[in-house]
Write a protein that holds these residues in place. Structure first.
Motif, PDB file in Angstrom:
ATOM      1  N   ALA A  75       0.829  -1.200   0.000  1.00  0.00           N
ATOM      2  CA  ALA A  75       0.000   0.000   0.000  1.00  0.00           C
ATOM      3  C   ALA A  75       0.867   1.256   0.000  1.00  0.00           C
ATOM      4  CB  ALA A  75      -0.921  -0.006   1.213  1.00  0.00           C
ATOM      5  N   THR A  76       0.311   2.342  -0.508  1.00  0.00           N
ATOM      6  CA  THR A  76       1.031   3.620  -0.511  1.00  0.00           C
ATOM      7  C   THR A  76       0.248   4.639   0.309  1.00  0.00           C
ATOM      8  OG1 THR A  76      -0.062   4.397  -2.529  1.00  0.00           O
ATOM      9  CG2 THR A  76       2.000   3.195  -2.808  1.00  0.00           C
ATOM     10  N   GLY A  77       0.964   5.612   0.819  1.00  0.00           N
ATOM     11  CA  GLY A  77       0.333   6.698   1.558  1.00  0.00           C
ATOM     12  C   GLY A  77       0.257   6.480   3.059  1.00  0.00           C
ATOM     13  N   LEU A  78       0.771   5.364   3.566  1.00  0.00           N
ATOM     14  CA  LEU A  78       0.718   5.093   4.994  1.00  0.00           C
ATOM     15  C   LEU A  78       1.791   5.900   5.726  1.00  0.00           C
ATOM     16  CD1 LEU A  78      -0.415   2.450   3.515  1.00  0.00           C
ATOM     17  CD2 LEU A  78      -0.016   1.361   5.683  1.00  0.00           C
ATOM     18  N   THR A  79       1.427   6.445   6.876  1.00  0.00           N
ATOM     19  CA  THR A  79       2.397   7.222   7.644  1.00  0.00           C
ATOM     20  C   THR A  79       2.586   6.703   9.066  1.00  0.00           C
ATOM     21  OG1 THR A  79       0.670   8.777   8.294  1.00  0.00           O
ATOM     22  CG2 THR A  79       1.996   9.352   6.344  1.00  0.00           C
ATOM     23  N   GLU A 133      -8.672   1.290  -0.843  1.00  0.00           N
ATOM     24  CA  GLU A 133      -9.151   2.653  -1.084  1.00  0.00           C
ATOM     25  C   GLU A 133     -10.211   3.071  -0.067  1.00  0.00           C
ATOM     26  OE1 GLU A 133     -10.217   2.742  -5.241  1.00  0.00           O
ATOM     27  OE2 GLU A 133      -8.116   2.883  -5.856  1.00  0.00           O
ATOM     28  N   PHE A 165      -6.360   4.693   1.281  1.00  0.00           N
ATOM     29  CA  PHE A 165      -5.019   4.555   0.729  1.00  0.00           C
ATOM     30  C   PHE A 165      -5.076   3.975  -0.677  1.00  0.00           C
ATOM     31  CE2 PHE A 165      -5.008   4.343   5.304  1.00  0.00           C
ATOM     32  CZ  PHE A 165      -4.144   5.384   5.613  1.00  0.00           C
ATOM     33  N   CYS A 199      -2.649   3.858  10.241  1.00  0.00           N
ATOM     34  CA  CYS A 199      -2.955   3.716   8.813  1.00  0.00           C
ATOM     35  C   CYS A 199      -2.992   2.237   8.444  1.00  0.00           C
ATOM     36  CB  CYS A 199      -1.907   4.421   7.959  1.00  0.00           C
ATOM     37  SG  CYS A 199      -1.780   6.192   8.217  1.00  0.00           S
ATOM     38  N   SER A 200      -1.987   1.527   8.905  1.00  0.00           N
ATOM     39  CA  SER A 200      -1.897   0.094   8.646  1.00  0.00           C
ATOM     40  C   SER A 200      -3.098  -0.646   9.233  1.00  0.00           C
ATOM     41  CB  SER A 200      -0.594  -0.447   9.250  1.00  0.00           C
ATOM     42  OG  SER A 200      -0.558  -1.833   9.177  1.00  0.00           O
ATOM     43  N   ILE A 229      -6.263  -0.430   6.991  1.00  0.00           N
ATOM     44  CA  ILE A 229      -6.245  -1.357   5.853  1.00  0.00           C
ATOM     45  C   ILE A 229      -6.445  -2.785   6.348  1.00  0.00           C
ATOM     46  CG2 ILE A 229      -4.830  -2.343   4.003  1.00  0.00           C
ATOM     47  CD1 ILE A 229      -3.528   0.441   3.719  1.00  0.00           C
ATOM     48  N   ASN A 275       5.081  -1.698   4.350  1.00  0.00           N
ATOM     49  CA  ASN A 275       3.655  -1.423   4.109  1.00  0.00           C
ATOM     50  C   ASN A 275       3.019  -2.502   3.242  1.00  0.00           C
ATOM     51  OD1 ASN A 275       3.813   0.960   5.597  1.00  0.00           O
ATOM     52  ND2 ASN A 275       4.422   2.132   3.807  1.00  0.00           N
TER      53      ASN A 275
END
Length: 166
Positions: free
Chosen positions: A32-36, A86, A90, A40-41, A44, A64
């Motif tokens: 996944a992209t966009g995790l900070t 999504e 993310f 966030c994890s 998902i 990620n």
């Protein structure tokens, strides 16, 4: 009467077999992209675990990456992974599916766009190369590379352009 029953049984068998060809994915590796952060994890992870076809989700916070093990006999479509990620807010940077080569060879929704020989009845890993299944930067490169493949740029929801990665 016997002929009608026999024909009906054959039609039902064909329909059941064609449904089984759709996916039969054993495992999905989602980067996944966009995790900070770990929250966030978790978002998902929760979305993926809520899917009825999912048996287990393992998470690697360093990369990620989410390894999703699916229940046997599932007919999950790769769109479900994209929608779940999504829905958590993310995007997918890469999606690699583990399936049987028969599914790749017989499922009309998979379009093999890199010429690699696939043996029958073996486990293979395939990467979905369509928009939304790779990063935007990667998709721009792929769009140039595969511009002669008519269906690649059409972005059809139920057609997946793939390459074998193992």
């Amino acid at each position: 009467m016997k002929n009608i029953i026999l024909k009906t049984a054959m039609i039902i068998t064909i329909i059941m077999m064609s449904n089984n060809l759709n996916a039969q994915i054993a495992k999905a590796e989602i980067r996944a992209t966009g995790l900070t952060c770990s929250m966030c994890s978790n978002a998902i992870n929760k979305q993926l675990k809520n899917l009825p076809e999912v048996q287990e989700v393992d998470t690697d916070l360093n990369t990620n990456t989410f390894i999703v093990t699916l229940k046997e006999g599932n007919t999950i479509n790769p769109n479900v992974f994209k929608e779940s990620v999504e829905k958590a807010g993310f995007f997918i940077g890469s999606l690699i599916l583990t399936t049987n080569s028969e599914n790749v060879l017989n499922d009309k929704s998979f379009v093999l766009i890199e010429d690699k020989k696939i043996s029958t009845n073996e486990e293979v890993q395939i990467q979905i190369l369509d928009k939304g299944y790779v990063t935007d930067k990667e998709f721009k490169k792929l769009a140039k590379k595969y511009k002669n493949i008519e269906t690649y740029l059409s972005n059809t929801k139920d057609v997946f352009h793939i390459k074998v990665v193992n």
